[in-house]
Every structure is written in C-alpha cells, then in structure tokens.
Scaffold this motif. Structure first.
Motif, PDB file in Angstrom:
ATOM      1  N   TYR A 133      32.545  23.693  65.150  1.00  0.00           N
ATOM      2  CA  TYR A 133      32.406  23.040  63.846  1.00  0.00           C
ATOM      3  C   TYR A 133      33.710  23.126  63.057  1.00  0.00           C
ATOM      4  CZ  TYR A 133      27.305  23.131  64.633  1.00  0.00           C
ATOM      5  OH  TYR A 133      26.033  22.937  65.135  1.00  0.00           O
ATOM      6  N   LYS A 134      34.387  24.261  63.151  1.00  0.00           N
ATOM      7  CA  LYS A 134      35.648  24.454  62.419  1.00  0.00           C
ATOM      8  C   LYS A 134      36.707  23.476  62.929  1.00  0.00           C
ATOM      9  CE  LYS A 134      38.275  26.949  59.544  1.00  0.00           C
ATOM     10  NZ  LYS A 134      38.473  28.401  59.740  1.00  0.00           N
ATOM     11  N   GLU A 135      36.738  23.272  64.239  1.00  0.00           N
ATOM     12  CA  GLU A 135      37.718  22.345  64.819  1.00  0.00           C
ATOM     13  C   GLU A 135      37.530  20.937  64.275  1.00  0.00           C
ATOM     14  OE1 GLU A 135      39.215  20.703  69.226  1.00  0.00           O
ATOM     15  OE2 GLU A 135      37.686  22.290  69.082  1.00  0.00           O
ATOM     16  N   VAL A 136      36.277  20.481  64.207  1.00  0.00           N
ATOM     17  CA  VAL A 136      35.999  19.140  63.681  1.00  0.00           C
ATOM     18  C   VAL A 136      36.239  19.097  62.178  1.00  0.00           C
ATOM     19  CG1 VAL A 136      34.233  17.361  63.379  1.00  0.00           C
ATOM     20  CG2 VAL A 136      34.363  18.631  65.528  1.00  0.00           C
ATOM     21  N   ALA A 137      35.839  20.134  61.464  1.00  0.00           N
ATOM     22  CA  ALA A 137      36.023  20.173  60.013  1.00  0.00           C
ATOM     23  C   ALA A 137      37.502  20.080  59.638  1.00  0.00           C
ATOM     24  CB  ALA A 137      35.412  21.440  59.434  1.00  0.00           C
ATOM     25  N   LEU A 138      38.364  20.733  60.404  1.00  0.00           N
ATOM     26  CA  LEU A 138      39.801  20.674  60.131  1.00  0.00           C
ATOM     27  C   LEU A 138      40.343  19.261  60.342  1.00  0.00           C
ATOM     28  CD1 LEU A 138      40.964  24.040  61.752  1.00  0.00           C
ATOM     29  CD2 LEU A 138      40.941  23.473  59.307  1.00  0.00           C
ATOM     30  N   LYS A 139      39.845  18.581  61.374  1.00  0.00           N
ATOM     31  CA  LYS A 139      40.270  17.202  61.619  1.00  0.00           C
ATOM     32  C   LYS A 139      39.802  16.288  60.479  1.00  0.00           C
ATOM     33  CE  LYS A 139      40.096  17.629  66.699  1.00  0.00           C
ATOM     34  NZ  LYS A 139      41.498  17.324  67.005  1.00  0.00           N
ATOM     35  N   ILE A 140      38.559  16.494  60.032  1.00  0.00           N
ATOM     36  CA  ILE A 140      38.028  15.715  58.912  1.00  0.00           C
ATOM     37  C   ILE A 140      38.878  15.933  57.671  1.00  0.00           C
ATOM     38  CG2 ILE A 140      36.085  15.558  57.286  1.00  0.00           C
ATOM     39  CD1 ILE A 140      34.254  16.241  59.692  1.00  0.00           C
ATOM     40  N   ALA A 141      39.174  17.207  57.385  1.00  0.00           N
ATOM     41  CA  ALA A 141      39.925  17.541  56.177  1.00  0.00           C
ATOM     42  C   ALA A 141      41.315  16.914  56.187  1.00  0.00           C
ATOM     43  CB  ALA A 141      40.029  19.059  56.039  1.00  0.00           C
ATOM     44  N   LYS A 142      41.974  16.958  57.343  1.00  0.00           N
ATOM     45  CA  LYS A 142      43.325  16.394  57.447  1.00  0.00           C
ATOM     46  C   LYS A 142      43.308  14.904  57.125  1.00  0.00           C
ATOM     47  CE  LYS A 142      47.153  15.766  60.730  1.00  0.00           C
ATOM     48  NZ  LYS A 142      47.118  14.292  60.790  1.00  0.00           N
ATOM     49  N   LEU A 143      42.379  14.156  57.738  1.00  0.00           N
ATOM     50  CA  LEU A 143      42.309  12.716  57.500  1.00  0.00           C
ATOM     51  C   LEU A 143      41.882  12.409  56.062  1.00  0.00           C
ATOM     52  CD1 LEU A 143      40.696  11.289  60.757  1.00  0.00           C
ATOM     53  CD2 LEU A 143      43.057  11.100  59.998  1.00  0.00           C
ATOM     54  N   ARG A 144      40.912  13.145  55.584  1.00  0.00           N
ATOM     55  CA  ARG A 144      40.437  12.943  54.216  1.00  0.00           C
ATOM     56  C   ARG A 144      41.592  13.124  53.222  1.00  0.00           C
ATOM     57  NH1 ARG A 144      36.664  11.004  50.604  1.00  0.00           N
ATOM     58  NH2 ARG A 144      36.134  12.504  49.004  1.00  0.00           N
ATOM     59  N   ASN A 145      42.357  14.171  53.407  1.00  0.00           N
ATOM     60  CA  ASN A 145      43.454  14.468  52.473  1.00  0.00           C
ATOM     61  C   ASN A 145      44.567  13.434  52.572  1.00  0.00           C
ATOM     62  OD1 ASN A 145      41.942  16.674  51.822  1.00  0.00           O
ATOM     63  ND2 ASN A 145      43.274  18.182  52.766  1.00  0.00           N
ATOM     64  N   GLU A 146      44.848  12.945  53.788  1.00  0.00           N
ATOM     65  CA  GLU A 146      45.877  11.920  53.948  1.00  0.00           C
ATOM     66  C   GLU A 146      45.465  10.622  53.262  1.00  0.00           C
ATOM     67  OE1 GLU A 146      47.982  13.300  58.155  1.00  0.00           O
ATOM     68  OE2 GLU A 146      46.399  11.794  58.170  1.00  0.00           O
ATOM     69  N   ARG A 147      44.186  10.281  53.348  1.00  0.00           N
ATOM     70  CA  ARG A 147      43.705   9.067  52.693  1.00  0.00           C
ATOM     71  C   ARG A 147      43.822   9.179  51.172  1.00  0.00           C
ATOM     72  NH1 ARG A 147      38.100   7.948  56.076  1.00  0.00           N
ATOM     73  NH2 ARG A 147      39.062   7.485  58.095  1.00  0.00           N
ATOM     74  N   ILE A 148      43.476  10.341  50.654  1.00  0.00           N
ATOM     75  CA  ILE A 148      43.584  10.551  49.214  1.00  0.00           C
ATOM     76  C   ILE A 148      45.039  10.456  48.772  1.00  0.00           C
ATOM     77  CG2 ILE A 148      43.347  12.290  47.386  1.00  0.00           C
ATOM     78  CD1 ILE A 148      40.774  13.227  48.786  1.00  0.00           C
ATOM     79  N   ALA A 149      45.940  11.092  49.536  1.00  0.00           N
ATOM     80  CA  ALA A 149      47.366  11.059  49.196  1.00  0.00           C
ATOM     81  C   ALA A 149      47.912   9.641  49.252  1.00  0.00           C
ATOM     82  CB  ALA A 149      48.146  11.966  50.146  1.00  0.00           C
TER      83      ALA A 149
END
Length: 536
Positions: A140-156
């Motif tokens: 779950y942590k592996e997927v959550a980190l991937k989600i967070a990276k993409l989410r943050n890039e989209r916001i930026a």
C-alpha cells in the motif's frame, strides 16, 4: 478565500444558487403517500454542479479551467498578488468521501494493479484484516507514494498555469476546495458553503491505515496527517474525506417556489436582460502528442533535444573540443577526460543522416550526460551540454496541419497573417507584420508572438523564448532540465492539448490555454489527427 470575496458578488452567487434550488420540487419525485407532505419536509435542495461552476464564474469573474486529472474547475484573481485555484464540488452534508482525482493511464503504465493483486492474495491467504493489513502495508505504501508524487506534480503544474511566467515571488497562489453541501430530504432546506485547503500530499508523513475491507483489499486508506485518502483500484480513483461539518463557512436558507411547474410554464413570458460579455469569435484546439501518443522529437516542445547547432565550417567543432580539453585537463581525471572527449568526437564529428542514426547519437549523448552529471561540476557540465544540446529552454508551439489551417483561417492571428507567397511554403507577410499578442490563460500573462517557419507551422515568441520555454517546460510540464516532454508525462499531468481563442473585439490578441481532450469525443473546434474522431 470566502472571506476575501466581495460581499455584493457573494450575494449574487447566493441568489443564483438558492433561486435554482428553490425549483427543486420540479426535479424531485415523492414517494407514494407523500402527496400532502410539505415540500420542505420531502424535498432536498438540488445543486447542479455545472450550474454551480458557471454561477461561480459569472459572480466572481473566475476563469474556467479545462484540466482533466485535477479537480481545479476555475481560477480566480483577487488582485495582482493574490490568486486562487478553486476545485468546485457539491455533495450532501451527510455524504462520505469524495472523488478528487483519477490516475487511469499511470496506474496501468506503472503496474499499480499488479502490486495490489499481491495484497489481495495476501488477504485471501491470511483471512484476517489486521494481519493482512500489516503484511500489505509495504505494498500500500508503494502505491500511495506513486499517487502522492503524481498528485503533487499536477498541483504544482496547475499553480504554474495561474502564476504565469511574468511575475515575482510576491505572487501568492493558493489552492482551495469550494463546496456546496445541501441538506437531505426531511431536514430544514439549507445549503452549507464549505471551504478547505487543496493541499499536496505530504509524502514524508504518509501513514497507511489499511484496506477498506478484508473482502476488498485492493482498496486502501492512508493519511498524511492533513487529510485521509482512499484509493479505489477498479477505476484508479483517489477519494478524500472532506470533514463536512468542520469546513462550513456559511449557510443559506432555501425557500421553495410554491408552484415550480407554473414558473417553468410562464418563463417564456419573462423579459430577461443579459449583460454584454466579451464574445469569443473563433477557437481552435489540438493534441500536443501525435496519433501514437508521442511528442515530436527534436523540435516544438523538445527543441533542446535536437542535434547541436555548433557550426561545422573551418573545423569549428574540432577546435571547440580541443579548447575544452585544454581548459579542463587539470580538473578531470585521465579516465573522465578520455571518456568525455571520445563521446564529444562521436557526437559532433560524425554524420547522422537517418532517424535511426539520430537515435543512436542520442543514446551516446545520454551516456555522456550521465557521466558528466556524476562529476558534480556545474561549470564542466554547462560547457559540455552547450556543445551537444541546443539551449535548454528553446521551444516553439507547433500548429498541426498548419498549411490547411492557415488556408481556411488566414486572418485568425491577424489580417492576412496566414497567407502565403504564390506557389510557396513561405508566409507572404514580413516578420514584423505577423506579430500578435499571445495571452496565456488563466495567468493573463502576455508575450509578443509571431507565426514562423515553413507552412507557418510554429508559434514563437519574440525576445522571450527562454522565458516562455522555462515556464512551460519547467513549470507547466514539471520537467527537469534536458528532460524531453513525452506522452506519458502529458497523461500524468492531465494536460494533452492546447486551445487558442480569438475574440471578436480584438483581432490582435489570441488567448491560449492548456486543456484536456477526450480523444474519443473531441470538441468541435479540434484540428489535426484528433479531428478525424469527431462524432458526426
């Protein structure tokens, strides 16, 4: 944000929303036996999400955003130094988690479902949620980190779009969720206004909360200490708990129209005064990538990735290599210097006529780049890169099927800008006659641009190419220096197209916005390869 908005404009917004909701009886069905029940006991106020978004724009002068993979719906400028990106949502006050993002393309390309399939297997084997959650936490942590990276890039990326390139560090950009939450059937008819920060995920604080249920272990929850999120594997969707009651900033009463049907029956008799607004004359949109999902190599957005522009005459390239060797021979080891000189000679002194040859040159250049970067000497890095790359922020905006477009729209960019010399691919007007203002939405930054190259295929800036390239490549597309724009990056950010807007009242200003196009259902103004998919 809510408390910074103009009071009169907020009243206008409230009137639009509550007046629409006052007609809810016409859109609601009562259960049998409810004929004599009062409306305010049997009907929940209706908030239509599309109307809500349009009402917000109309009331506050916000600009609509057309980005697929974020929940940003509008951008709003309070003043020159205060801007907001707003995610507009509506859901019942008693509702649970709400969808905030989707990652279909990335979940497939990065194999998220394969990772979560292991979690499912573990859960089936252990048959105990607590034990399964403990074993599946790393997955779950592996997927959550991937989600967070993409989410943050989209916001930026979205923040860069509203911030623009012609600005100072004093510009304050904040992301906000603006929410309307109607009461439910049987309650006093009210609409609660909610507001909460639209935050990036704190990657360093992610804590896995476990699967949603033992039977559905491919769906899991996590928190970053700011918000609680849920990921659903079936549609690659991310949900967030909005803490509905805690985010209320205002509450509006809704008074239902006594006979909503009579209102609609007589609506045509009303005389409506509609204020004049800036009218859009023409728009045109196109995909950034080609039909194979690839972004053009070596030019356009990836201009830096083309072959070196160093002159070949008078042994200039050989002299440049020798000059480099002499300048840095005491700063590099024999091994490093030998490697660099060898690769420079291969890249700069050989010919690469065919496409496959050019790709081989790029592979060699990548090896040189990695070796030079590992030296951690910025001066040497810049000296080498200046020889083998074009300027890092060099770019132009390519127009697909440009000759065809200009022939059918010769005045789109200005009077006769899209006309050609007889029997030629050259534009008819001189450079200084092909100039127009290009305004980037939603930032409202402007540059002086012109149409250039054979068949008028490029939109280029005059005197600001580096500024434009730096903002679009590094800001909008979140690319590192010398990192090419790819179809995968477009999917990750939810930006795959451009729209140009020509206004009726000004033939020398063209608006430009980055958008998302549904390839299977492209807009009517689409050109290029995607236009062939328009529904008849």
């Amino acid at each position: 944000m809510w408390f910074e908005l103009n009071k009169t404009k907020k009243e206008k917004y409230k009137d639009l929303i509550t007046n629409f909701a006052s007609l809810s009886e016409a859109f609601s069905q009562k259960a049998e036996g409810d004929v004599d029940t009062k409306i305010d006991e049997s009907v929940a106020p209706i908030v239509n999400s599309k109307f809500q978004e349009t009402a917000f724009q109309r009331s506050f002068g916000a600009i609509g955003e057309d980005i697929a993979n974020t929940s940003y719906d509008v951008s709003l400028k309070i003043d020159e130094n205060h801007k907001y990106l707003v995610g507009i949502k509506s859901f019942g006050i008693h509702s649970g988690e709400q969808k905030i993002a989707q990652f279909k393309a990335s979940s497939v390309s990065e194999g998220w479902s394969i990772i979560l399939a292991k979690a499912k297997s573990n859960a089936e084997r252990l048959s105990d949620k607590k034990l399964a959650d403990k074993e599946n936490e790393p997955l779950y942590k592996e997927v959550a980190l991937k989600i967070a990276k993409l989410r943050n890039e989209r916001i930026a990326s979205s923040k860069e779009l509203i911030k623009g390139f012609d600005t100072s560090d004093e510009v304050y950009i904040k992301s906000i969720y603006h929410v309307l939450m109607p009461s439910k059937k049987g309650e006093i008819a009210e609409i609660h206004v909610g507001e909460t920060d639209y935050l990036p995920i704190d990657i360093n604080a992610i804590k896995i909360l476990g699967s949603t249920t033992l039977r559905n272990p491919v769906n899991f929850k996590f928190t970053d200490g700011q918000n609680v999120y849920k990921y659903a594997d079936a549609d690659s969707q991310l949900f967030m708990n909005f803490q509905n009651r805690e985010i209320i900033v205002d509450t509006w009463s809704v008074n239902y129209v006594e006979d909503a049907f009579s209102f609609f029956e007589n609506l045509h008799k009303q005389t409506l005064e509609i204020p004049n607004e800036k009218k859009i004359g023409e728009t045109v949109s196109w995909m950034i990538a080609n039909e194979n999902g690839e972004v053009e190599e070596n030019s356009g957005y990836n201009g830096f990735d083309g072959a070196s522009k160093l002159p070949k005459t008078d042994n200039y390239r050989k002299k440049r290599i020798s000059s480099f060797k002499k300048k840095y021979e005491n700063e590099l080891s024999r091994s490093d210097m030998g490697f660099i000189i060898s690769k420079l000679q291969t890249i700069l002194l050989k010919e690469y006529p065919a496409k496959d040859d050019k790709r081989e040159m790029k592979r060699i250049r990548d090896k040189l780049r990695d070796r030079v970067t590992s030296l951690k000497n910025e001066e040497i890095k810049q000296a080498v890169f200046a020889m083998v790359y074009r300027p890092v922020s060099e770019m132009y905006i390519p127009i697909p099927d440009s000759r065809k477009f200009h022939n059918s729209h010769p005045d789109f960019f200005g009077k006769s800008i899209g006309t050609f010399k007889s029997n030629s691919s050259k534009l008819a007007l001189n450079k200084n006659e092909r100039i127009f203002d290009l305004e980037f939405l939603p930032s409202e930054n402007r540059i002086v641009a012109y149409i250039n190259q054979d068949n008028g295929k490029s939109i280029q800036s005059i005197g600001q190419q580096d500024i434009l390239g730096e903002w679009i490549l590094r800001g909008v597309f979140q690319l590192k220096e010398y990192e090419p724009l790819t179809g995968q990056r477009l999917d990750e950010l939810g930006i795959n197209a451009i729209r140009l807007i020509k206004y009726d009242d000004n033939d020398k200003k063209i608006g430009l916005e980055f958008i998302w196009i549904d390839v299977e259902n492209p807009p009517e103004d689409a050109i290029g390869w995607v236009s062939r998919k328009k529904k008849s």
